[in-house]
Design a protein around this motif. Structure first.
Motif, mmCIF file in Angstrom:
data_model
loop_
_atom_site.group_PDB
_atom_site.id
_atom_site.type_symbol
_atom_site.label_atom_id
_atom_site.label_comp_id
_atom_site.label_asym_id
_atom_site.label_seq_id
_atom_site.Cartn_x
_atom_site.Cartn_y
_atom_site.Cartn_z
ATOM 1 N N GLY A 114 1.038 -1.281 -0.121
ATOM 2 C CA GLY A 114 -0.004 -0.033 -0.085
ATOM 3 C C GLY A 114 0.753 1.229 0.128
ATOM 4 N N TRP A 115 2.152 0.985 0.047
ATOM 5 C CA TRP A 115 2.904 2.155 0.147
ATOM 6 C C TRP A 115 2.985 2.895 -1.214
ATOM 7 N N SER A 116 2.711 4.080 -1.481
ATOM 8 C CA SER A 116 3.034 4.920 -2.844
ATOM 9 C C SER A 116 4.653 4.812 -3.350
ATOM 10 N N PHE A 117 5.621 4.595 -2.554
ATOM 11 C CA PHE A 117 6.859 4.754 -2.783
ATOM 12 C C PHE A 117 7.466 3.028 -2.450
ATOM 13 N N GLY A 118 6.541 2.115 -2.360
ATOM 14 C CA GLY A 118 6.986 0.944 -2.050
ATOM 15 C C GLY A 118 7.625 0.233 -3.119
ATOM 16 N N TYR A 119 7.398 0.464 -4.318
ATOM 17 C CA TYR A 119 7.925 -0.071 -5.366
ATOM 18 C C TYR A 119 9.731 0.493 -5.579
ATOM 19 N N PRO A 120 9.616 1.703 -5.804
ATOM 20 C CA PRO A 120 11.028 2.367 -5.824
ATOM 21 C C PRO A 120 11.967 1.907 -4.466
ATOM 22 N N LEU A 121 11.469 1.788 -3.492
ATOM 23 C CA LEU A 121 12.106 1.516 -2.103
ATOM 24 C C LEU A 121 12.469 0.051 -2.290
ATOM 25 N N ALA A 122 11.559 -0.882 -2.771
ATOM 26 C CA ALA A 122 11.902 -2.302 -2.835
ATOM 27 C C ALA A 122 13.280 -2.457 -3.921
ATOM 28 N N CYS A 123 13.294 -1.726 -5.037
ATOM 29 C CA CYS A 123 14.124 -1.664 -6.020
ATOM 30 C C CYS A 123 15.496 -1.473 -5.588
ATOM 31 N N ALA A 124 15.497 -0.002 -4.695
ATOM 32 C CA ALA A 124 16.709 0.368 -4.325
ATOM 33 C C ALA A 124 17.291 -0.641 -3.153
ATOM 34 N N ALA A 125 16.337 -1.281 -2.190
ATOM 35 C CA ALA A 125 16.648 -2.361 -1.365
ATOM 36 C C ALA A 125 17.482 -3.530 -1.871
ATOM 37 N N ILE A 126 16.885 -4.059 -3.170
ATOM 38 C CA ILE A 126 17.583 -5.093 -3.693
ATOM 39 C C ILE A 126 18.707 -4.781 -4.420
ATOM 40 N N VAL A 127 18.854 -3.655 -5.026
ATOM 41 C CA VAL A 127 20.135 -2.989 -5.678
ATOM 42 C C VAL A 127 21.271 -2.930 -4.483
ATOM 43 N N ALA A 128 20.737 -2.248 -3.342
ATOM 44 C CA ALA A 128 21.919 -2.049 -2.280
ATOM 45 C C ALA A 128 22.221 -3.506 -1.710
ATOM 46 N N SER A 129 21.214 -4.393 -1.667
ATOM 47 C CA SER A 129 21.714 -5.810 -0.811
ATOM 48 C C SER A 129 22.647 -6.363 -1.884
ATOM 49 N N GLY A 130 22.689 -5.980 -3.209
ATOM 50 C CA GLY A 130 23.777 -6.782 -4.089
ATOM 51 C C GLY A 130 25.141 -5.999 -4.214
ATOM 52 N N LEU A 131 24.902 -4.681 -3.843
ATOM 53 C CA LEU A 131 26.241 -3.705 -3.938
ATOM 54 C C LEU A 131 26.995 -3.646 -2.785
ATOM 55 N N LEU A 132 26.164 -3.970 -1.516
ATOM 56 C CA LEU A 132 27.123 -3.949 -0.320
ATOM 57 C C LEU A 132 27.973 -5.257 -0.410
ATOM 58 N N PRO A 133 27.494 -6.423 -0.647
ATOM 59 C CA PRO A 133 28.978 -7.656 -0.845
ATOM 60 C C PRO A 133 29.705 -7.516 -1.634
ATOM 61 N N VAL A 134 29.484 -6.890 -2.705
ATOM 62 C CA VAL A 134 30.571 -6.300 -3.953
ATOM 63 C C VAL A 134 31.674 -5.553 -3.188
ATOM 64 N N LEU A 135 30.899 -4.286 -2.405
ATOM 65 C CA LEU A 135 32.052 -3.448 -1.941
ATOM 66 C C LEU A 135 32.773 -4.164 -0.742
ATOM 67 N N TRP A 136 32.176 -4.839 -0.240
ATOM 68 C CA TRP A 136 32.767 -5.699 0.919
ATOM 69 C C TRP A 136 34.103 -6.682 0.434
ATOM 70 N N PHE A 137 33.698 -7.261 -0.816
ATOM 71 C CA PHE A 137 34.887 -8.008 -1.253
ATOM 72 C C PHE A 137 35.832 -7.154 -1.953
ATOM 73 N N LYS A 138 35.609 -6.005 -2.484
ATOM 74 C CA LYS A 138 36.568 -5.336 -3.060
ATOM 75 C C LYS A 138 37.325 -4.654 -1.939
ATOM 76 N N ARG A 139 36.879 -4.335 -0.598
ATOM 77 C CA ARG A 139 37.497 -3.748 0.462
ATOM 78 C C ARG A 139 38.740 -4.963 0.895
ATOM 79 N N ARG A 140 38.191 -6.079 0.715
ATOM 80 C CA ARG A 140 38.939 -7.253 1.005
ATOM 81 C C ARG A 140 40.052 -7.671 0.164
ATOM 82 N N GLY A 141 40.112 -7.195 -1.071
ATOM 83 C CA GLY A 141 41.147 -7.432 -2.049
ATOM 84 C C GLY A 141 40.706 -8.390 -2.901
ATOM 85 N N TRP A 142 39.365 -9.164 -3.210
ATOM 86 C CA TRP A 142 39.040 -10.151 -3.864
ATOM 87 C C TRP A 142 39.140 -9.826 -5.323
#
Length: 330
Positions: A300-328
């Motif tokens: 029912g949220w008017s901004f639910g869809y954009p928020l879900a897309c942002a959360a999905i993208v962020a959940s994928g980027l955070l592990p990438v940034l973590w691996f990059k910081r670790r030098g993988w």
């Protein structure tokens, strides 16, 4: 004889027809070469020289007591040699030597280049005075041949070493191409190791028969032949040291190539790990928001869809940034 194929040769013989020889062998003959002999040829040699001609099976025995025998003023020796088959592949064949006061009898079951070299000298080389001299010349030719083979193997090993340790095997950005190069390197190393093992067997055999013939000390073995046999033994010892170093280098190359293969496999597992970890959080979020429950406030949220897309993208980027910081990704 089998047609035009000569399997029994008498060197420095006054006649070319061995069947015309009577009960005694002419005194001019110093070398009798049997190449895959027939029963008639073996019986002829045994009769005129009062010896026993070794069989192919007896020549293949590996114990020293069978390869090195002194019996009734005769030396019965056997040693491996390398021949090239129809496909130009090296394989081991055994040679038998029966050495007497004057005549040398050789028994073999394959053509050999070293024998051909000595055959060319037999008519002109005055130093080949008796069978022991011919025997020594054959050993010298085998040692020279072994040295040439070791030099060729050494050159191939150096070339392969440069390719391995300068990164040529895994420098390609395409894993498939690198895998093919590593596979080819393993095949080349295996071929080098096999050729080197055969060369080692030949040199060890030559060293054994030369040392035994020198140590037996029969009265008909001249001092000149003894010195030449000692020289053969020294040459074999020096080539043995070179062969040992070459074997160690080939083993190092094998370990290096296997190490590169392990590194390549680890890189592949690293990529799979990153992909799986990066893909898990977005998959979980998509699975949660894809459930068909009646009560889901986000629907029912008017901004639910954009928020879900942002959360999905962020959940994928955070592990990438973590691996990059670790030098993988280095």
């Amino acid at each position: 004889m089998h047609g035009a194929r000569e399997v029994l040769k008498l060197y420095r013989s006054p006649t070319s027809d061995w069947q015309s020889i009577g009960a005694e062998l002419p005194s001019d003959i110093i070398w009798v070469d049997l190449l895959d002999p027939t029963d008639d040829e073996k019986q002829f040699v045994e009769r005129v020289l009062d010896i026993r001609v070794p069989t192919q099976r007896s020549l293949g025995q590996i114990e020293a007591s069978s390869r090195l025998v002194s019996d009734h003023d005769r030396l019965y020796l056997s040693s491996p040699a390398v021949r090239l088959d129809d496909n130009n592949e090296a394989e081991i064949t055994n040679i038998g030597f029966v050495i007497g006061p004057k005549v040398l009898v050789t028994v073999r079951f394959a053509p050999l280049a070293t024998f051909d070299e000595v055959m060319k000298r037999i008519g002109t080389d005055k130093s080949l005075q008796n069978g022991m001299c011919v025997f020594t010349a054959l050993l010298e030719a085998m040692v020279d041949r072994g040295a040439d083979v070791l030099e060729q193997l050494g050159a191939k090993t150096d070339k392969l070493s440069r390719g391995v340790f300068k990164g040529g095997l895994v420098r390609s950005k395409r894993p498939v191409r690198s895998s093919r190069r590593l596979r080819e390197a393993l095949e080349n190393i295996g071929e080098l190791a096999d050729r080197l093992a055969k060369a080692r067997d030949v040199l060890l055999g030559v060293g054994r028969v030369a040392s035994f013939a020198d140590d037996v000390g029969n009265e008909w073995i001249t001092s000149a032949s003894k010195r030449r046999l000692e020289a053969v033994s020294k040459d074999v010892a020096s080539l043995g040291d070179y062969e040992t170093r070459l074997s160690d280098k080939i083993q190092l190359l094998l370990d290096a190539v296997l190490g590169f293969i392990n590194i390549q496999q680890n890189d592949l597992f690293k990529i799979l790990t990153i992909v799986s970890v990066v893909g898990v959080p977005p998959t979980i979020l998509v699975g949660v928001w894809g459930m068909n429950f009646k009560v889901m406030p986000e629907l029912g949220w008017s901004f639910g869809y954009p928020l879900a897309c942002a959360a999905i993208v962020a959940s994928g980027l955070l592990p990438v940034l973590w691996f990059k910081r670790r030098g993988w990704f280095d």
